[in-house]
Design a protein around this motif. Structure first.
Motif: not given
Length: 556
Positions: A188-189, A192-194, A240-241, A385-388
């Motif tokens: 899961p972690a 998003p990056a995937f 997932w999204s 700029l990725n939110i995480e």
RNA sequence: GCACCCGUAGCUCAGCUGGAUAGAGCGUUGGCUUGCGGAGCCAAAGGUCAUAGGUUCAAAUCCUGUCGGGUGUACCA
């Protein structure tokens, strides 16, 4: 029920009007700090009517103006500077803390049904700070509508069909190589990056003419979902999204929506609406179906492309119809980046012609763009700029500031939302990491900290609800400032401008900090009165922060 | 090209339905130990409000021109 201070001020205005015998009610503005008065009444506008100089009018008015709410009226130049009576302030302060959560509510949207789109990122894409900005702005506007007593329905709309899906699916299917297990192995972690990587890859591949053909096909499949494997992969990644989106929404402090719309739903309806109006409102041109916006001083846009697919335009018509059928709103709001401003004018014009019952009910609220010093962000190129990443940076900044910090997530939310809400909606946000991460000065944590401190003072007192029946000295200014809250919410709600509220809360907090620095509360002879003031202050601050979606922590 | 938006302190922004000496934060400089939470407070330096005209008793604010920047302008969203 109107607020005590607002009522007093409008009463003073009409008293002044009859004293002067003029046709127009004077305006009463907040006095500038250097004048040692609370409000000012400019007399310039009456010079013509009374055939006297503003100075003389002010003199005359100051000497004749009598009102229970006024302690002192003094002519300075063409203004009458007014100091309010402490008895009025004490009364209004009591009103603030007795009304508690409802202090600051307004009535202008009473009985109005409102639908607002919040949290709109598309499936299969990563979330960058631009998405967070949009969501925070829309969510806060929804809060303002609620503060105005509107019946607010939060909905969201997500692109789950079309070219961007084709791009992602191209890369995802290539990765899976026919085996769904390969996808399920991704923890899961990392999902998003995937997904983000897949989208960038697919976008890159679209440059290649051969791959483009393939991707166009995959895009078309997103509508039909006729291939079982495609469908399985599609649904997995779509899920997932949305899992990810839910997480993000929680972190940025936005509320969940009651209805999630998908482009898939809007697609069919949109197509029908367009096709039913070809030859009248829409026109076939070069194999596509267009709306000739030029006739209305807008520009022409394509609604159905030459491959027969609906475009965003047509789907938006479908969505408008869907929202109307389900909610019958009096007003509908769509918050988008400014680049879509012209686009929406065209769609609204077309909607007005084909869905006349919706005419004029939908408003586009254009926001500025979130920019980095390095330039425009785009999820197509992966230059974002990725939110995480931002959450982590904020988290670290909080810990660096205070290693034993409590409620860190609240502070992160507060810092982020405040940074995005303190500028006027519509102007670009130049996102400076260092400033966004700053916890000092004009920032969310500054307000949160001042709240926690006020609560901590109150916790030291015996009485659950302090009672104060008088105001004096330094207390006066703080009281006046905090009692302006309803006037501020009135403006913020009317104009749907959250920054009006952030600016006010910041000034109020500065005022409180000054008061706190110079005036002992616990153990002082005026403890009860001051505690009442602090109590009212904490009510106002908490209410204001809540409207902004910023947590008001008891401890930090 | 045309349309819309923007130009305010070194930086990031308020103020723009015309009103008093244009305000914050960051950054810079100097103060506040022993008092309710210093994520704070006090003070200083820093501005021709892009520019040129116009309207007005009064313009950062309204109008016009110029310069500079952004966005949109037919099958992306």
């Amino acid at each position: 029920m109107p607020y005590i201070l607002d009522t007093a001020l409008s009463d003073i205005a009409s008293t002044a009007q009859s004293v002067l015998g003029v046709s127009q009610s004077p305006s009463i503005e907040i006095a500038r700090a250097e004048f040692a008065a609370d409000y000012a009444l400019p007399c310039f506008v009456f010079a013509k009517e009374l055939k006297k100089s503003p100075q003389d009018i002010a003199q005359a008015l100051a000497s004749q103006l009598r009102h229970d709410a006024i302690a002192k009226a003094e002519a300075v130049g063409g203004f009458v500077n007014i100091t309010l009576a402490n008895s009025l302030l004490a009364q209004a302060t009591a009103e603030a803390y007795s009304r508690s959560q409802s202090y600051g509510t307004q009535e202008i949207f009473r009985g109005k049904k409102q639908v607002i789109e919040t949290n709109n990122p598309n499936a299969f894409k990563d979330m960058h700070i631009g998405h967070a900005y949009n969501s925070i702005v829309a969510d806060t506007i929804a809060n303002l509508l609620e503060l105005g007593s509107g019946e607010v329905h939060r909905v969201s709309y997500h692109g789950d069909v079309g070219l961007h899906v084709g791009r992602s699916m191209w890369a995802i299917l290539k990765y899976a190589q026919g085996d769904i297990q390969k996808l399920k192995e991704i923890v899961p972690a990392e999902r998003p990056a995937f997904l983000s990587r897949m989208y960038v890859e697919g976008t890159g591949a679209y440059e290649d003419p051969l791959e483009k053909q393939q991707i166009d096909l995959l895009a078309k499949q997103s509508f039909t979902l006729d291939d079982p494997f495609y469908k399985e992969v599609y649904e997995l990644c779509k899920q997932w999204s949305f899992d990810y989106l839910d997480e993000i929404i929680a972190t940025i402090g936005s509320k969940h929506v009651e209805r999630r719309y998908f482009e898939r739903e809007a697609d069919e309806l949109g197509r029908k609406i367009v096709e039913a109006n070809i030859g009248t409102v829409f026109k076939e041109s070069e194999g596509a179906v267009i709306f000739e916006g030029e006739k209305y001083d807008l520009h022409t846009r394509v609604f159905l492309n030459s491959r027969g697919n609906t475009l965003y335009e047509a789907r938006d018509l479908g969505l408008m119809q869907l929202k109307h059928t389900e909610f019958h709103p009096d007003m509908s709001y769509i918050v988008t980046a400014e680049e879509q401003k012209e686009y929406f004018k065209v769609v609204f014009k077309a909607a007005e012609l084909v869905l006349s019952e919706l005419a004029g009910k939908t408003t586009n609220i254009p926001t500025g763009m979130v920019k980095l010093s390095t330039g425009k962000m785009s999820s197509r190129t992966g230059k974002v700029l990725n939110i995480e990443w931002l959450f982590r940076a904020l988290h670290e900044a909080v810990l660096a500031r205070s290693p034993d910090a409590k409620n860190i997530e609240d502070t992160v939310t507060g810092a982020l939302r405040y940074a995005m809400l303190k500028v006027r909606i519509g102007s670009d946000i130049i996102f400076d990491i260092n400033e966004a991460v700053s916890l000092e000065g004009n920032s969310g944590p500054y307000l949160q900290y001042a709240y926690a401190r006020a609560r901590s003072i109150l916790a030291k007192l015996d009485a659950a609800v302090p009672v104060g029946d008088s105001i004096e000295g330094d207390e006066h200014q703080l009281a006046v400032r905090l009692l302006q809250y309803p006037a501020v919410t009135a403006k913020a709600v009317e104009e749907l401008t959250p920054h009006v509220l952030t600016a006010y809360l910041y000034e109020l907090t500065q005022q409180f900090n000054r008061f706190y620095e110079h005036n002992r509360i616990v153990g002082h002879a005026r403890e009860a009165e001051r505690a009442a003031l602090v109590q009212a202050y904490s009510v106002v601050l908490k209410n204001g922060l809540t409207v902004l979606g910023i947590p008001a922590p008891e401890r930090m």
